[in-house]
Design a protein around this motif. Structure first.
Motif, PDB file in Angstrom:
ATOM      1  N   ILE A  35       0.774  -1.179   0.100  1.00 42.86           N
ATOM      2  CA  ILE A  35       0.002   0.045   0.041  1.00 42.86           C
ATOM      3  C   ILE A  35       0.762   1.201  -0.114  1.00 42.86           C
ATOM      4  O   ILE A  35       0.530   2.324  -0.762  1.00 42.86           O
ATOM      5  N   VAL A  36       2.011   1.250   0.754  1.00 46.88           N
ATOM      6  CA  VAL A  36       2.786   2.519   0.986  1.00 46.88           C
ATOM      7  C   VAL A  36       4.068   2.561   0.415  1.00 46.88           C
ATOM      8  O   VAL A  36       4.999   3.453   0.333  1.00 46.88           O
ATOM      9  N   GLY A  37       4.574   1.243   0.187  1.00 40.14           N
ATOM     10  CA  GLY A  37       5.991   0.999  -0.141  1.00 40.14           C
ATOM     11  C   GLY A  37       6.443   1.992  -1.158  1.00 40.14           C
ATOM     12  O   GLY A  37       7.787   2.541  -1.292  1.00 40.14           O
ATOM     13  N   HIS A  38       5.571   1.899  -2.191  1.00 38.02           N
ATOM     14  CA  HIS A  38       6.113   2.829  -3.265  1.00 38.02           C
ATOM     15  C   HIS A  38       6.515   4.389  -3.049  1.00 38.02           C
ATOM     16  O   HIS A  38       7.134   4.834  -3.863  1.00 38.02           O
ATOM     17  N   HIS A  39       6.107   4.943  -2.076  1.00 39.57           N
ATOM     18  CA  HIS A  39       6.410   6.045  -1.438  1.00 39.57           C
ATOM     19  C   HIS A  39       7.693   6.228  -1.344  1.00 39.57           C
ATOM     20  O   HIS A  39       8.360   7.384  -1.208  1.00 39.57           O
ATOM     21  N   PHE A  40       8.512   5.245  -1.329  1.00 38.86           N
ATOM     22  CA  PHE A  40       9.842   5.169  -0.660  1.00 38.86           C
ATOM     23  C   PHE A  40      10.929   4.655  -1.609  1.00 38.86           C
ATOM     24  O   PHE A  40      12.035   4.509  -1.366  1.00 38.86           O
ATOM     25  N   ASP A  41      10.467   4.663  -3.094  1.00 45.79           N
ATOM     26  CA  ASP A  41      11.427   4.404  -3.983  1.00 45.79           C
ATOM     27  C   ASP A  41      12.130   5.415  -4.192  1.00 45.79           C
ATOM     28  O   ASP A  41      11.949   6.643  -4.024  1.00 45.79           O
ATOM     29  N   ASN A  42      13.732   5.243  -4.322  1.00 45.36           N
ATOM     30  CA  ASN A  42      14.513   6.320  -4.441  1.00 45.36           C
ATOM     31  C   ASN A  42      14.455   7.686  -3.308  1.00 45.36           C
ATOM     32  O   ASN A  42      14.868   8.653  -3.518  1.00 45.36           O
ATOM     33  N   ALA A  74       6.842  18.561   3.955  1.00 45.87           N
ATOM     34  CA  ALA A  74       7.629  17.454   3.851  1.00 45.87           C
ATOM     35  C   ALA A  74       6.290  16.453   2.917  1.00 45.87           C
ATOM     36  O   ALA A  74       6.943  15.706   2.068  1.00 45.87           O
ATOM     37  N   HIS A  75       5.179  16.640   3.029  1.00 47.51           N
ATOM     38  CA  HIS A  75       4.376  15.658   2.590  1.00 47.51           C
ATOM     39  C   HIS A  75       3.326  16.120   1.431  1.00 47.51           C
ATOM     40  O   HIS A  75       2.752  15.450   0.973  1.00 47.51           O
ATOM     41  N   ARG A  76       3.359  17.448   1.330  1.00 47.88           N
ATOM     42  CA  ARG A  76       2.715  18.254   0.516  1.00 47.88           C
ATOM     43  C   ARG A  76       2.485  17.493  -0.695  1.00 47.88           C
ATOM     44  O   ARG A  76       1.395  17.424  -1.491  1.00 47.88           O
ATOM     45  N   HIS A  77       3.550  17.190  -1.445  1.00 44.49           N
ATOM     46  CA  HIS A  77       3.746  16.816  -2.739  1.00 44.49           C
ATOM     47  C   HIS A  77       3.605  15.649  -3.279  1.00 44.49           C
ATOM     48  O   HIS A  77       3.485  14.779  -4.154  1.00 44.49           O
ATOM     49  N   LEU A  78       3.476  14.657  -1.920  1.00 43.08           N
ATOM     50  CA  LEU A  78       3.272  13.220  -2.221  1.00 43.08           C
ATOM     51  C   LEU A  78       1.682  12.574  -2.646  1.00 43.08           C
ATOM     52  O   LEU A  78       1.810  11.419  -2.984  1.00 43.08           O
ATOM     53  N   GLY A  79       1.038  13.251  -2.383  1.00 47.12           N
ATOM     54  CA  GLY A  79      -0.566  12.735  -2.656  1.00 47.12           C
ATOM     55  C   GLY A  79      -1.025  11.680  -1.814  1.00 47.12           C
ATOM     56  O   GLY A  79      -1.381  10.604  -2.358  1.00 47.12           O
ATOM     57  N   ILE A  80      -0.510  11.781  -0.452  1.00 49.74           N
ATOM     58  CA  ILE A  80      -0.964  10.610   0.474  1.00 49.74           C
ATOM     59  C   ILE A  80      -2.175  10.369   0.689  1.00 49.74           C
ATOM     60  O   ILE A  80      -3.003  11.588   1.006  1.00 49.74           O
ATOM     61  N   SER A  81      -2.976   9.307   0.440  1.00 50.92           N
ATOM     62  CA  SER A  81      -4.395   9.117   0.761  1.00 50.92           C
ATOM     63  C   SER A  81      -4.577   8.655   2.168  1.00 50.92           C
ATOM     64  O   SER A  81      -3.664   8.509   2.864  1.00 50.92           O
ATOM     65  N   GLY A  82      -5.872   8.682   2.501  1.00 50.09           N
ATOM     66  CA  GLY A  82      -6.408   8.526   3.759  1.00 50.09           C
ATOM     67  C   GLY A  82      -5.955   6.757   4.033  1.00 50.09           C
ATOM     68  O   GLY A  82      -5.661   6.408   5.054  1.00 50.09           O
ATOM     69  N   GLU A  83      -6.391   6.130   3.169  1.00 46.12           N
ATOM     70  CA  GLU A  83      -5.799   4.598   3.134  1.00 46.12           C
ATOM     71  C   GLU A  83      -4.332   4.487   3.372  1.00 46.12           C
ATOM     72  O   GLU A  83      -4.053   3.776   4.115  1.00 46.12           O
ATOM     73  N   GLU A  84      -3.685   5.187   2.746  1.00 41.45           N
ATOM     74  CA  GLU A  84      -2.069   4.966   2.800  1.00 41.45           C
ATOM     75  C   GLU A  84      -1.758   5.516   4.399  1.00 41.45           C
ATOM     76  O   GLU A  84      -1.061   5.003   5.052  1.00 41.45           O
TER      77      GLU A  84
END
Length: 126
Positions: A35-42, A74-84
């Motif tokens: 669900i969230v692992g992709h946010h941490f690529d690179n 730090a999080h503004r540009h990440l498009g984090i959803s409620g589920e994430e």
């Protein structure tokens, strides 16, 4: 074992070294999450672990300060959803429990994290 009156969770559970261990376990779980692992690529994980260690230390009453503005930026540009966000909270809760943090202390940390939801969840629904 209860902490002496006036003792922070940060001190009760062993200070920065212990919190860093919790954070490293947390990111092992996060990186494995579909669900969230992709946010941490690179992502520079060493730097992130350092930041998160200070953040969690602050949540636990340690010497680190919590900066809501910095957290939002730090999080503004990440498009984090409620589920994430919910996944991160669940993984943090699992990590704290597995690390020997008492349920009431875990609940307190999670309650504080929930107060930052509006700074972290940035996905806008159409």
């Amino acid at each position: 074992m209860a902490a002496p009156s006036g003792t922070s969770m940060f001190s009760k559970y062993g200070g920065f070294a212990a919190v860093r261990g919790l954070v490293m376990d947390f990111y092992d779980r996060v990186l494995d999450s579909e669900i969230v692992g992709h946010h941490f690529d690179n992502v520079d994980m060493r730097r992130l672990v350092d930041h998160q260690t200070r953040f969690i230390a602050g949540l636990m009453g340690g010497p680190a300060e919590l900066d809501e503005g910095r957290l939002a930026r730090a999080h503004r540009h990440l498009g984090i959803s409620g589920e994430e966000f919910e996944e991160i909270v669940d993984l943090l809760s699992q990590t704290l429990s597995a690390g020997g943090v008492a349920e009431s202390d875990c609940d307190s940390v999670i309650e504080t994290v929930e107060r930052f939801r509006h700074d972290i969840v940035t996905e806008r629904r159409p």
